[in-house]
Each structure stands twice: as structure tokens, then as C-alpha cells.
Design an enzyme around this catalytic site. Structure first.
Site, PDB file in Angstrom:
ATOM      1  N   ASP A 286      -2.390  -1.442   0.997  1.00 57.75           N
ATOM      2  CA  ASP A 286      -2.144  -1.163   2.407  1.00 57.75           C
ATOM      3  C   ASP A 286      -3.444  -1.344   3.195  1.00 57.75           C
ATOM      4  OD1 ASP A 286      -3.679   1.090   1.929  1.00 57.75           O
ATOM      5  OD2 ASP A 286      -2.056   2.522   2.170  1.00 57.75           O
TER       6      ASP A 286
ATOM      7  N   TYR B  79      12.890   2.051   6.538  1.00 55.11           N
ATOM      8  CA  TYR B  79      11.542   1.861   7.082  1.00 55.11           C
ATOM      9  C   TYR B  79      11.476   0.613   7.970  1.00 55.11           C
ATOM     10  CZ  TYR B  79       9.982   4.950   3.266  1.00 55.11           C
ATOM     11  OH  TYR B  79       9.805   6.008   2.403  1.00 55.11           O
TER      12      TYR B  79
ATOM     13  N   ASP C  21       2.061   8.516   4.000  1.00 55.56           N
ATOM     14  CA  ASP C  21       0.614   8.311   4.004  1.00 55.56           C
ATOM     15  C   ASP C  21       0.054   8.499   5.412  1.00 55.56           C
ATOM     16  OD1 ASP C  21       0.615   7.746   1.304  1.00 55.56           O
ATOM     17  OD2 ASP C  21       0.816   5.583   1.599  1.00 55.56           O
TER      18      ASP C  21
ATOM     19  N   ARG D 246       4.546  -0.307  -0.231  1.00 55.00           N
ATOM     20  CA  ARG D 246       3.288  -1.006  -0.522  1.00 55.00           C
ATOM     21  C   ARG D 246       3.456  -1.975  -1.692  1.00 55.00           C
ATOM     22  NH1 ARG D 246      -0.921   3.164  -1.986  1.00 55.00           N
ATOM     23  NH2 ARG D 246       0.794   4.631  -2.157  1.00 55.00           N
TER      24      ARG D 246
END
Length: 227
Positions: free
Chosen positions: A86, A72, A44, A177
């Protein structure tokens, strides 16, 4: 020109922006009018980190590379929710008091293993042939079915409430998310993903990635992986 180029995607860039930038450099390096350039796993715009760019014949292997496990660095803000799960969405504050740190740690770590996860409404998953995020933007209700994903490992690295940071290694198809949202729901106070950086995709590591400003025909020739 065939191979893989690892890019450290900056905040604010879309994955398509990076592909377009690399395609322009491939044109310069090869003289091709329409070189094949793609990626194996979207990030994103607000996220940063490792983007696997596929060039030439490697575009045919996109499905294989997109199925790799990923790691991540995550920042979650507790006590608030987001319409998109988010920082891009509409943020709503929950007035409930935060639990104790030990309870928060216990809940976060309870997500390690195989879990059922509902993808975010604002995602690229297709519903009746249309992207879920397009339906959500139109104000239409989006019903997505839960799917099984695996959280291989999770390590909490920082806790300055209401912000918690952790590193997580997950299977392909895991939405961070959704993980943040589900942590908030299990705590009963809400949460959203306020920061995300991808550091590994399979055997590929962020330390070997190129900065977007350094991409040039020379980078392609000397920095491309083709094995």
C-alpha cells in the site's frame, strides 16, 4: 449501553483511535469507568470508511460481525510496487510499459470468483504467536500460507493510467492490498493499493455512518443500532 455505532473513519486515524474516542463518550453518557467498546474489522490508518463499533454486550458478537462480507472503493497504481503493498511502504518503480486498457480490464476482472490469496507480510496475522507485521518490521522473512477468499463482484469505475479505480464486494478475510499486488503480478508490471474506502459491512452502509467529529453522548443515545 449496548449496541452498534457506525463510524466513517477518517484518513490518518487508527481503528483503536476511533474506539478510544467512542469509549470516552460512553463514559460521559453512562458514568462507567471502563465501558466495553471494540470494533469488528480493522481499517488501516490510510484507509477511510465504515468502521463497525461494538458497545457493551455487543462486544461478545465481534467474531460474528467481523465475518460479514465487505464492499470497498479501491484505487490501484500500476507499474509500481510497495514493500507493504500500500501507499505506506517503500515504493519501487517498474520501468516496463503499461499494457493496453483492454488487457488491464481483462486481468482485473479475472479475479472475480473464488481465489487463492497470500496475505500481506505487513498484516496482523499471527506467525508462531507473533504478529506478521512485527516480524516484517524487524526485517525477518514472513511466510504466510495462501487462503481461499471470494471476490463476489468487481466493477471498474475509472481508468486514468497508471491509476485504476474499482468497487469490489468480497468475503471476510480478503486483503485488498494483496488483490492489488496480485493484479500487478499478473500484468507483469507490479501494482500497489494507493487508496481504500470501505462502504459496506454486511447490511451496514456508509450512508448511515457518523462522522468522528459528531460523536457525543447524544449521538450514542440516538444513533446507536441495537437490533
Amino acid at each position: 449501553m449496548n449496541g452498534i455505532l457506525l463510524i466513517d473513519k477518517p484518513r490518518g486515524w487508527t481503528s483503536f483511535d476511533v474506539v478510544a474516542k467512542v469509549r470516552g463518550q460512553v463514559k460521559q453518557a453512562t458514568g462507567q469507568k471502563k465501558p466495553k467498546v471494540g470494533h469488528a474489522g480493522t481499517l488501516d490508518p490510510l484507509a477511510t470508511g465504515l468502521l463497525t463499533i461494538l458497545i457493551g454486550s455487543y462486544c461478545k458478537k465481534a467474531a460474528d460481525y467481523s465475518k460479514l462480507d465487505k464492499t470497498y472503493e479501491v484505487e490501484v497504481t500500476l507499474g509500481k510496487t510497495s514493500s507493504t503493498d500500500d501507499a505506506e511502504g517503500e515504493i519501487t518503480t517498474n520501468n516496463s510499459s503499461l499494457p493496453q486498457e483492454d488487457e488491464i480490464k481483462q486481468v482485473i476482472l479475472s479475479f472475480v470468483g473464488e481465489i487463492q490469496q497470500v496475505p500481506p507480510a505487513f498484516s496482523a496475522i499471527k506467525v508462531n504467536g507473533k504478529r506478521a507485521y512485527k516480524l516484517a518490521r524487524e526485517g525477518k522473512e514472513v511466510e504466510l500460507k495462501p487462503r481461499q477468499v471470494t471476490v463476489h463482484s468487481l466493477q471498474i469505475t475509472e481508468m486514468h493510467l497508471p491509476v485504476v479505480k474499482f468497487t469490489v464486494h468480497v468475503s471476510s478475510g480478503t486483503y485488498i492490498r494483496s488483490l492489488a499486488r496480485d493484479i500487478g503480478e499478473k500484468l507483469g508490471i507490479g501494482a500497489y493499493m494507493s487508496g481504500l474506502r470501505r462502504t459496506q459491512v454486511g447490511r451496514f452502509d456508509i450512508k448511515d455512518a457518523h462522522q468522528i467529529g459528531d460523536i457525543s453522548p447524544e449521538t450514542l443515545i440516538n444513533g446507536m443500532i441495537n437490533r
